[in-house]
Design a protein around this motif. Structure first.
Motif, PDB file in Angstrom:
ATOM      1  N   VAL A 269      43.047  48.572  49.436  1.00  0.00           N
ATOM      2  CA  VAL A 269      42.151  49.554  50.038  1.00  0.00           C
ATOM      3  C   VAL A 269      41.594  50.450  48.942  1.00  0.00           C
ATOM      4  O   VAL A 269      42.333  50.891  48.052  1.00  0.00           O
ATOM      5  CB  VAL A 269      42.869  50.420  51.096  1.00  0.00           C
ATOM      6  CG1 VAL A 269      41.927  51.467  51.678  1.00  0.00           C
ATOM      7  CG2 VAL A 269      43.447  49.541  52.202  1.00  0.00           C
ATOM      8  N   PHE A 270      40.293  50.743  49.025  1.00  0.00           N
ATOM      9  CA  PHE A 270      39.679  51.665  48.078  1.00  0.00           C
ATOM     10  C   PHE A 270      39.591  53.036  48.727  1.00  0.00           C
ATOM     11  O   PHE A 270      39.335  53.147  49.934  1.00  0.00           O
ATOM     12  CB  PHE A 270      38.283  51.184  47.686  1.00  0.00           C
ATOM     13  CG  PHE A 270      37.698  51.962  46.540  1.00  0.00           C
ATOM     14  CD1 PHE A 270      37.995  51.609  45.237  1.00  0.00           C
ATOM     15  CD2 PHE A 270      36.896  53.059  46.768  1.00  0.00           C
ATOM     16  CE1 PHE A 270      37.501  52.343  44.173  1.00  0.00           C
ATOM     17  CE2 PHE A 270      36.382  53.798  45.721  1.00  0.00           C
ATOM     18  CZ  PHE A 270      36.687  53.450  44.414  1.00  0.00           C
ATOM     19  N   ALA A 271      39.793  54.092  47.932  1.00  0.00           N
ATOM     20  CA  ALA A 271      39.780  55.452  48.471  1.00  0.00           C
ATOM     21  C   ALA A 271      38.919  56.367  47.611  1.00  0.00           C
ATOM     22  O   ALA A 271      39.059  56.390  46.390  1.00  0.00           O
ATOM     23  CB  ALA A 271      41.204  56.002  48.541  1.00  0.00           C
ATOM     24  N   LEU A 272      38.010  57.097  48.253  1.00  0.00           N
ATOM     25  CA  LEU A 272      37.214  58.111  47.571  1.00  0.00           C
ATOM     26  C   LEU A 272      37.095  59.310  48.515  1.00  0.00           C
ATOM     27  O   LEU A 272      36.087  59.499  49.187  1.00  0.00           O
ATOM     28  CB  LEU A 272      35.832  57.568  47.195  1.00  0.00           C
ATOM     29  CG  LEU A 272      34.978  58.486  46.306  1.00  0.00           C
ATOM     30  CD1 LEU A 272      35.649  58.719  44.952  1.00  0.00           C
ATOM     31  CD2 LEU A 272      33.584  57.903  46.100  1.00  0.00           C
ATOM     32  N   ASN A 273      38.144  60.105  48.539  1.00  0.00           N
ATOM     33  CA  ASN A 273      38.217  61.236  49.463  1.00  0.00           C
ATOM     34  C   ASN A 273      37.696  62.500  48.781  1.00  0.00           C
ATOM     35  O   ASN A 273      38.429  63.447  48.507  1.00  0.00           O
ATOM     36  CB  ASN A 273      39.654  61.395  49.959  1.00  0.00           C
ATOM     37  CG  ASN A 273      40.092  60.178  50.755  1.00  0.00           C
ATOM     38  OD1 ASN A 273      39.578  59.916  51.842  1.00  0.00           O
ATOM     39  ND2 ASN A 273      41.005  59.402  50.204  1.00  0.00           N
ATOM     40  N   SER A 274      36.393  62.484  48.523  1.00  0.00           N
ATOM     41  CA  SER A 274      35.749  63.541  47.746  1.00  0.00           C
ATOM     42  C   SER A 274      35.692  64.857  48.507  1.00  0.00           C
ATOM     43  O   SER A 274      35.706  64.893  49.738  1.00  0.00           O
ATOM     44  CB  SER A 274      34.332  63.113  47.362  1.00  0.00           C
ATOM     45  OG  SER A 274      34.366  61.974  46.541  1.00  0.00           O
ATOM     46  N   ASN A 275      35.592  65.926  47.720  1.00  0.00           N
ATOM     47  CA  ASN A 275      35.494  67.270  48.274  1.00  0.00           C
ATOM     48  C   ASN A 275      34.093  67.832  48.034  1.00  0.00           C
ATOM     49  O   ASN A 275      33.558  67.707  46.929  1.00  0.00           O
ATOM     50  CB  ASN A 275      36.525  68.193  47.618  1.00  0.00           C
ATOM     51  CG  ASN A 275      37.943  67.749  47.884  1.00  0.00           C
ATOM     52  OD1 ASN A 275      38.335  67.577  49.030  1.00  0.00           O
ATOM     53  ND2 ASN A 275      38.726  67.546  46.825  1.00  0.00           N
ATOM     54  N   THR A 276      33.526  68.456  49.034  1.00  0.00           N
ATOM     55  CA  THR A 276      32.218  69.103  48.919  1.00  0.00           C
ATOM     56  C   THR A 276      32.415  70.607  48.785  1.00  0.00           C
ATOM     57  O   THR A 276      33.135  71.218  49.581  1.00  0.00           O
ATOM     58  CB  THR A 276      31.358  68.809  50.158  1.00  0.00           C
ATOM     59  OG1 THR A 276      31.097  67.404  50.222  1.00  0.00           O
ATOM     60  CG2 THR A 276      30.031  69.557  50.093  1.00  0.00           C
ATOM     61  N   ASP A 277      31.779  71.177  47.773  1.00  0.00           N
ATOM     62  CA  ASP A 277      31.793  72.627  47.577  1.00  0.00           C
ATOM     63  C   ASP A 277      30.445  73.153  48.065  1.00  0.00           C
ATOM     64  O   ASP A 277      29.445  73.085  47.341  1.00  0.00           O
ATOM     65  CB  ASP A 277      32.013  72.957  46.095  1.00  0.00           C
ATOM     66  CG  ASP A 277      32.122  74.460  45.827  1.00  0.00           C
ATOM     67  OD1 ASP A 277      31.610  75.241  46.641  1.00  0.00           O
ATOM     68  OD2 ASP A 277      32.699  74.836  44.794  1.00  0.00           O
ATOM     69  N   THR A 321      36.761  60.078  56.490  1.00  0.00           N
ATOM     70  CA  THR A 321      37.934  60.942  56.610  1.00  0.00           C
ATOM     71  C   THR A 321      37.534  62.414  56.588  1.00  0.00           C
ATOM     72  O   THR A 321      36.484  62.779  56.057  1.00  0.00           O
ATOM     73  CB  THR A 321      38.914  60.681  55.452  1.00  0.00           C
ATOM     74  OG1 THR A 321      38.241  60.920  54.202  1.00  0.00           O
ATOM     75  CG2 THR A 321      39.418  59.248  55.483  1.00  0.00           C
ATOM     76  N   ARG A 322      38.402  63.255  57.133  1.00  0.00           N
ATOM     77  CA  ARG A 322      38.185  64.704  57.056  1.00  0.00           C
ATOM     78  C   ARG A 322      38.532  65.180  55.650  1.00  0.00           C
ATOM     79  O   ARG A 322      39.609  64.845  55.122  1.00  0.00           O
ATOM     80  CB  ARG A 322      39.043  65.437  58.100  1.00  0.00           C
ATOM     81  CG  ARG A 322      38.624  65.174  59.533  1.00  0.00           C
ATOM     82  CD  ARG A 322      39.357  66.104  60.493  1.00  0.00           C
ATOM     83  NE  ARG A 322      40.795  65.840  60.528  1.00  0.00           N
ATOM     84  CZ  ARG A 322      41.369  64.942  61.332  1.00  0.00           C
ATOM     85  NH1 ARG A 322      40.631  64.222  62.175  1.00  0.00           N
ATOM     86  NH2 ARG A 322      42.678  64.769  61.307  1.00  0.00           N
ATOM     87  N   GLN A 323      37.643  65.943  55.065  1.00  0.00           N
ATOM     88  CA  GLN A 323      37.857  66.391  53.690  1.00  0.00           C
ATOM     89  C   GLN A 323      39.135  67.224  53.568  1.00  0.00           C
ATOM     90  O   GLN A 323      39.395  68.114  54.371  1.00  0.00           O
ATOM     91  CB  GLN A 323      36.660  67.196  53.201  1.00  0.00           C
ATOM     92  CG  GLN A 323      35.423  66.340  53.016  1.00  0.00           C
ATOM     93  CD  GLN A 323      34.321  67.050  52.250  1.00  0.00           C
ATOM     94  OE1 GLN A 323      34.572  67.979  51.491  1.00  0.00           O
ATOM     95  NE2 GLN A 323      33.091  66.585  52.434  1.00  0.00           N
ATOM     96  N   GLY A 324      39.929  66.895  52.555  1.00  0.00           N
ATOM     97  CA  GLY A 324      41.143  67.645  52.259  1.00  0.00           C
ATOM     98  C   GLY A 324      42.312  67.363  53.179  1.00  0.00           C
ATOM     99  O   GLY A 324      43.372  67.993  53.036  1.00  0.00           O
ATOM    100  N   ASP A 325      42.167  66.434  54.111  1.00  0.00           N
ATOM    101  CA  ASP A 325      43.203  66.176  55.124  1.00  0.00           C
ATOM    102  C   ASP A 325      43.963  64.900  54.769  1.00  0.00           C
ATOM    103  O   ASP A 325      43.565  63.789  55.145  1.00  0.00           O
ATOM    104  CB  ASP A 325      42.547  66.061  56.498  1.00  0.00           C
ATOM    105  CG  ASP A 325      43.559  66.011  57.638  1.00  0.00           C
ATOM    106  OD1 ASP A 325      44.721  65.646  57.398  1.00  0.00           O
ATOM    107  OD2 ASP A 325      43.169  66.338  58.782  1.00  0.00           O
ATOM    108  N   ALA A 326      45.073  65.045  54.061  1.00  0.00           N
ATOM    109  CA  ALA A 326      45.850  63.892  53.612  1.00  0.00           C
ATOM    110  C   ALA A 326      46.431  63.111  54.775  1.00  0.00           C
ATOM    111  O   ALA A 326      46.552  61.879  54.721  1.00  0.00           O
ATOM    112  CB  ALA A 326      46.971  64.350  52.666  1.00  0.00           C
ATOM    113  N   THR A 327      46.788  63.807  55.846  1.00  0.00           N
ATOM    114  CA  THR A 327      47.342  63.123  57.017  1.00  0.00           C
ATOM    115  C   THR A 327      46.311  62.198  57.635  1.00  0.00           C
ATOM    116  O   THR A 327      46.610  61.057  58.022  1.00  0.00           O
ATOM    117  CB  THR A 327      47.831  64.151  58.055  1.00  0.00           C
ATOM    118  OG1 THR A 327      48.847  64.969  57.465  1.00  0.00           O
ATOM    119  CG2 THR A 327      48.396  63.455  59.285  1.00  0.00           C
ATOM    120  N   ASP A 328      45.069  62.679  57.737  1.00  0.00           N
ATOM    121  CA  ASP A 328      43.994  61.853  58.274  1.00  0.00           C
ATOM    122  C   ASP A 328      43.738  60.652  57.370  1.00  0.00           C
ATOM    123  O   ASP A 328      43.541  59.527  57.855  1.00  0.00           O
ATOM    124  CB  ASP A 328      42.713  62.684  58.418  1.00  0.00           C
ATOM    125  CG  ASP A 328      41.584  61.911  59.080  1.00  0.00           C
ATOM    126  OD1 ASP A 328      41.804  61.340  60.165  1.00  0.00           O
ATOM    127  OD2 ASP A 328      40.483  61.868  58.510  1.00  0.00           O
TER     128      ASP A 328
END
Length: 370
Positions: A269-277, A321-328
Motif C-alpha cells: 500500500v502506498f501512503a501520502l497523508n499530507s498536511n495542508t497549512d 483520509t482525514r488529515q492528521g488522523d492516524a486512526t482513520d
C-alpha cells in the motif's frame, strides 16, 4: 515551435526532476525545439542554461542574474513555459516582458499560490499571472486555490501530471537492490511513502498509523523514501524509539529510478497523508507518486483537502483520509488489505489515464491556440 522551459531541477533522483524531464522529453518527441533553464541540470541530452541557486545571503543578486539568463535564453523562443509560480513564473514573466512571446505557467501547489498572499511578492505574481496565456493547474484543488486568490478563472485549466514507465529491472539489478535494502521476506504488509521527509508530507501520521496496525500485523514494515528535514526526522525517530518500532520502519535516502521501481513493486500500500497549512497556503498539489505506485498496481491512502483528491478514486483505487488522523489512516489501510485484489486492479487501470504523451499534447494545443 521553439519552447523555453524554466524549472528547478532535472535531477532524476527528485520528484521535481522526474516531472520536468518527462515534460521536456515529450515536448521534444512531439516536435518542439526545446531549450531549458534549470538550477540543477542532471545528465540530459538537450541544451541547458544554468540558474543560480537562490540563497538568503545573496538573494537579490541571484534573482537578477537568473532573470538575465532566462531573458537571453528566450531570445529565439516563441513560447516560455515556467514549471511553477515562484520564482520560475517570475523569470518567465521577465523573459516575455515587452515582447509578443507567449507565457505559460504550471500551477503546482504551494509556490504557485502562497506568494500571492506574501508582502513583496503578491504584486509581481499577479502581474505575472495576468500576462500568462494559460495556467496549467496540476489538480482541481490547485485551480480552486488560485481562483480563491483572485486569479482569473478563464486562464486556469486543469491538466493533471502524467507518469513515465519505470525501468524494467534485470535479475542482477534486482538481486543488488534486494541485498542493498534487505527487506525481510516475512515483512507484511509493506507500506511505502516517497517524498521529502517533512511535515507537509505527513510521514509521522503514517508512522502512527503503522503503530496502530502493528497490533494486528506484527511484521508490518513502513518504508520512508526521500531526503529529510532533520527536525522532522528526529521527531519520527523519537516516536520509533518510544514504541520500539525499529524493526517496523526503514528509511531510504536518495533513491534513483531503479530503486524506486524496486520499492514500488515491493510495497503493498502506498501512503501520502499530507498536511495542508491553510494559514500559510502550503498544500500537496497533486501527489504524482500515488500515480507512480498505481503503475505497479498499488492502492493508496492520501489526504482529503489537497490535490491528492484527483490522484485517488475514493473507495476504488484506495481511500482519502482525514488529515492528521492516524486512526482513520490505519482503518483505511486495513480496508484495502481486506479487498486487496479489487483495489490493486483498479489502481492499475486508473494509472493508464495519466500519461505524459496525452498531457503534453494538451500543452501544445494551448501553445498553438493562444
Amino acid at each position: 515551435m521553439k519552447v523555453l522551459v524554466i524549472t528547478a531541477s532535472l535531477n532524476e533522483r527528485s520528484g521535481w526532476g522526474r516531472y520536468a524531464r518527462a515534460v521536456i522529453d515529450q515536448l521534444i518527441a512531439q516536435g518542439a525545439d526545446v531549450t531549458v533553464c534549470s538550477e540543477d541540470t542532471g545528465d540530459v541530452p538537450y541544451p541547458v542554461r544554468i540558474l543560480h541557486p537562490v540563497s538568503s545571503s545573496r538573494i537579490a543578486i541571484a534573482y537578477v542574474k537568473n532573470m538575465l539568463t532566462v531573458r537571453r535564453a528566450a531570445k529565439d523562443a516563441e513560447v516560455v513555459h515556467a514549471l511553477d509560480g515562484w520564482p520560475y513564473g517570475i523569470y518567465g514573466f521577465w523573459a516575455v516582458l515587452a515582447t509578443t512571446k507567449r507565457l505559460f505557467v504550471t500551477g503546482i501547489g504551494t509556490y504557485s499560490v502562497a506568494p500571492l498572499y506574501a508582502v513583496g511578492k503578491s504584486w509581481v505574481m499577479r502581474r505575472m499571472y495576468s500576462r500568462a496565456s494559460k495556467v496549467f493547474c496540476i489538480s482541481n484543488y490547485t485551480r480552486e486555490q488560485l481562483m480563491h486568490a483572485g486569479i482569473a478563472p478563464e486562464i486556469l485549466v486543469t491538466v493533471h501530471m502524467g507518469t513515465s514507465p519505470f525501468p524494467a529491472l534485470s535479475s542482477d539489478e534486482l538481486a543488488s537492490l534486494e541485498k542493498q535494502y534487505d527487506i525481510p521476506v516475512t515483512a507484511t504488509p509493506i507500506i511505502l511513502t516517497v517524498g521529502a521527509i517533512k511535515e507537509r508530507k505527513g510521514q509521522l501520521v503514517t508512522l502512527r498509523a503503522t503503530e496502530i496496525l502493528r497490533r494486528g500485523h506484527p511484521k508490518i514494515l513502513y518504508i520512508v523514501a526521500g531526503m529529510d528535514d532533520a527536525a522532522y526526522l528526529s521527531e519520527m525517530e523519537r516516536f520509533i524509539e518510544a514504541h520500539d518500532m525499529q524493526k517496523n520502519v526503514r528509511f531510504v535516502h536518495d533513491a534513483n529510478d531503479q530503486a524506486l521501481a524496486y520499492l514500488y513493486s515491493a510495497c503493498d500500500v502506498f501512503a501520502l497523508n499530507s498536511n495542508t497549512d491553510e494559514i500559510q497556503h502550503h498544500f500537496e498539489g497533486f501527489g504524482l507518486v500515488i500515480i507512480e505506485a498505481a503503475q505497479f498496481g498499488k492502492p493508496a491512502v492520501g489526504s482529503h483537502g489537497s490535490g491528492i483528491e484527483d490522484a485517488i478514486q475514493d473507495g476504488k483505487t484506495g481511500f482519502l483520509t482525514r488529515q492528521g488522523d492516524a486512526t482513520d489512516v490505519a482503518e483505511k489501510i486495513g480496508r484495502i488489505l481486506e479487498r486487496y485484489a479489487f483495489f490493486s486492479g483498479n489502481a492499475k487501470l486508473f494509472h493508464a489515464a495519466f500519461n505524459w504523451s496525452q498531457m503534453v499534447s494538451t500543452y501544445i494545443k494551448y501553445y498553438k491556440e493562444s
